[in-house]
Design a protein around this motif. Structure first.
Motif, mmCIF file in Angstrom:
data_model
loop_
_atom_site.group_PDB
_atom_site.id
_atom_site.type_symbol
_atom_site.label_atom_id
_atom_site.label_comp_id
_atom_site.label_asym_id
_atom_site.label_seq_id
_atom_site.Cartn_x
_atom_site.Cartn_y
_atom_site.Cartn_z
ATOM 1 N N ASP A 178 0.862 -1.185 0.000
ATOM 2 C CA ASP A 178 0.000 0.000 0.000
ATOM 3 C C ASP A 178 0.898 1.234 0.000
ATOM 4 O OD1 ASP A 178 -2.095 1.750 0.137
ATOM 5 O OD2 ASP A 178 -2.507 1.420 2.266
ATOM 6 N N HIS A 180 1.879 5.325 -1.250
ATOM 7 C CA HIS A 180 1.291 6.649 -1.475
ATOM 8 C C HIS A 180 2.315 7.518 -2.192
ATOM 9 C CE1 HIS A 180 -2.084 5.790 1.309
ATOM 10 N NE2 HIS A 180 -1.179 5.008 1.882
ATOM 11 N N GLU A 187 -1.555 12.488 -7.730
ATOM 12 C CA GLU A 187 -1.154 11.549 -6.683
ATOM 13 C C GLU A 187 -1.772 10.189 -6.956
ATOM 14 O OE1 GLU A 187 -4.321 12.744 -3.230
ATOM 15 O OE2 GLU A 187 -2.588 14.062 -3.505
ATOM 16 N N HIS A 189 -2.732 6.622 -4.551
ATOM 17 C CA HIS A 189 -2.765 5.922 -3.270
ATOM 18 C C HIS A 189 -3.367 4.544 -3.515
ATOM 19 C CE1 HIS A 189 -1.931 9.779 -1.335
ATOM 20 N NE2 HIS A 189 -2.913 10.292 -2.047
ATOM 21 N N ASN A 191 -2.358 -0.055 -3.973
ATOM 22 C CA ASN A 191 -1.385 -1.133 -4.075
ATOM 23 C C ASN A 191 -0.463 -0.934 -5.275
ATOM 24 O OD1 ASN A 191 -2.227 -2.539 -1.827
ATOM 25 N ND2 ASN A 191 -3.664 -3.837 -2.957
ATOM 26 N N TRP A 263 5.493 7.300 0.475
ATOM 27 C CA TRP A 263 5.437 6.771 1.831
ATOM 28 C C TRP A 263 4.454 5.610 1.870
ATOM 29 C CZ3 TRP A 263 2.787 11.017 0.207
ATOM 30 C CH2 TRP A 263 1.423 11.120 0.506
ATOM 31 N N THR A 264 4.473 4.870 2.973
ATOM 32 C CA THR A 264 3.523 3.790 3.204
ATOM 33 C C THR A 264 2.835 4.036 4.540
ATOM 34 O OG1 THR A 264 5.120 2.368 4.345
ATOM 35 C CG2 THR A 264 4.968 2.144 1.945
ATOM 36 N N GLU A 265 1.644 3.450 4.691
ATOM 37 C CA GLU A 265 0.906 3.595 5.947
ATOM 38 C C GLU A 265 1.321 2.542 6.961
ATOM 39 O OE1 GLU A 265 -0.899 5.984 6.799
ATOM 40 O OE2 GLU A 265 -1.419 6.979 4.925
ATOM 41 N N ASN A 266 1.802 1.412 6.484
ATOM 42 C CA ASN A 266 2.134 0.283 7.345
ATOM 43 C C ASN A 266 3.611 0.322 7.695
ATOM 44 O OD1 ASN A 266 2.422 -2.118 8.687
ATOM 45 N ND2 ASN A 266 1.629 -3.409 7.026
ATOM 46 N N ASN A 267 3.917 0.811 8.900
ATOM 47 C CA ASN A 267 5.322 0.933 9.303
ATOM 48 C C ASN A 267 6.001 -0.415 9.492
ATOM 49 O OD1 ASN A 267 5.211 3.750 9.306
ATOM 50 N ND2 ASN A 267 4.455 3.809 11.415
ATOM 51 N N PRO A 284 9.457 6.960 4.568
ATOM 52 C CA PRO A 284 9.117 8.020 3.615
ATOM 53 C C PRO A 284 10.362 8.723 3.075
ATOM 54 C CG PRO A 284 8.736 8.784 5.839
ATOM 55 C CD PRO A 284 9.079 7.321 5.946
#
Length: 342
Positions: A178, A180, A187, A189, A191, A263-267, A284
């Protein structure tokens, strides 16, 4: 008299640079430079630190002699400086993507050095990623992470993308991330299996990845591969090999941009960033195109294709091997969903 420093990798090209150093220095003196040389050492960032010191000392020209890694280090040494020396390239590695882009002859060190005598230059765009600089590509995603597992000797023979021929058995491990992205035109956002940010049209000898890339327009070529399906990725690669037709496919985004935020949401799922073929940190990350940041001596005249295109027979062999490997995977894809081995 103008001053020039040759920063060369003494082990590059089976020590050919070392044995041709006297000829390089003679050519520089003929071009009107007071010339000297520095041999890189195993110390980390040896070329980068020497380039920075030389740039701060007011040298007019730095000749980066070696593979793409040596060129990258020299660029990283002078790119942060307010006043930057001109650069020249003498390719001594195997892939030499940057030499291809500048039409510098490969396989003949003296001929490459003689390009300096033409005094033809181009102001090249340079990429910046956080505090690092890159000259050719930045990329991220599981597809690019496979490069870290491929033996270095294979990468040196086949180049950045050709390892796919060997790495086809690793393709089932590709999963969507996922991701971004923010870029000039908008932009995305969702997969994606990888993104690719290019400054030139040559990556690992393949010149179809970003077929309309310009060296000095202030724009990256951005590719976002949205699919993680093995067979769809294989089809995209086949389209790329077929005169760059992949750029029109709706399974990817292809655009030009002067910047990129990713960046990704899932760290817990880190996105590793590859800069010019080496690990450059995790997202990021922000990428900026430094428009016409460094002036390079280049061969602007038309030269024979065999001096700039690399070993086309070898590239064709790699492409054919990749297609054969994909066909094997297709036979194993019993469910027809591109998720082999799950």
């Amino acid at each position: 008299m103008k001053k020039a420093r040759v920063i060369y990798n003494p082990t590059s090209g089976k020590e050919a640079l070392k044995s041709n150093l006297a000829d390089i220095l003679d050519i520089l003196e003929t071009a009107g430079y007071e010339a000297s040389a520095f041999a890189t050492t195993p110390t980390p960032f040896s070329a980068r630190e020497e380039a920075r010191r030389v740039g701060e000392s007011g040298f007019d020209l730095i000749v980066a002699a070696g593979g793409d890694g040596t060129i990258n280090e020299v660029v990283n040494g002078i790119a942060p400086l307010e006043k930057r020396p001109m650069m020249a390239i003498i390719p001594g590695g195997t892939t030499n993507d940057y030499a291809r882009a500048l039409k510098i002859p490969r396989g003949n060190i003296k001929a490459a050095a003689e390009v300096i005598l033409k005094n033809q230059t181009v102001r090249m765009d340079i990429g910046k990623a956080s505090e690092n600089y890159f000259i050719n590509i930045a990329a991220g995603g599981h597809l690019t992470e496979l490069t870290y597992e491929v033996p270095s000797e294979l990468k040196s023979v086949f180049g950045y993308l050709a390892y796919l021929a060997k790495g086809a058995e690793l393709l089932p491990r590709i999963k969507p991330i996922d991701m971004h992205f923010e870029f000039d035109e908008g932009e995305y956002h969702g997969n994606a299996s990888m993104f690719f940010l290019g400054l030139t049209n040559s990556v690992g000898g393949f010149e179809q990845i970003a077929p309309d890339a310009k060296l000095d327009d202030g724009k990256f070529s951005l590719i976002i591969v949205k699919t993680a399906n093995i067979l769809e990725i294989a089809h995209l690669v086949a389209l790329m090999l077929n005169k760059g037709k992949h750029i029109h496919d709706d399974r990817l985004i292809y655009t030009k941009t002067s910047h990129l935020n990713v960046w990704t949401e899932n760290n817990s799922q880190p996105l590793m960033i590859n800069l010019d073929g080496e690990y450059g940190g995790d997202a990021p990350m922000r990428f900026e195109n430094l428009h016409q940041h460094i002036e390079f001596l280049a061969n602007l005249d038309k030269i024979p294709n065999n001096a700039v295109m690399g070993d086309l027979d070898r590239l064709n062999e790699v492409s054919e091997e990749f297609i054969r490997e994909v066909e094997k995977l297709q036979d194993e894809d019993i469910d027809g969903d591109g998720t082999i081995g799950e």
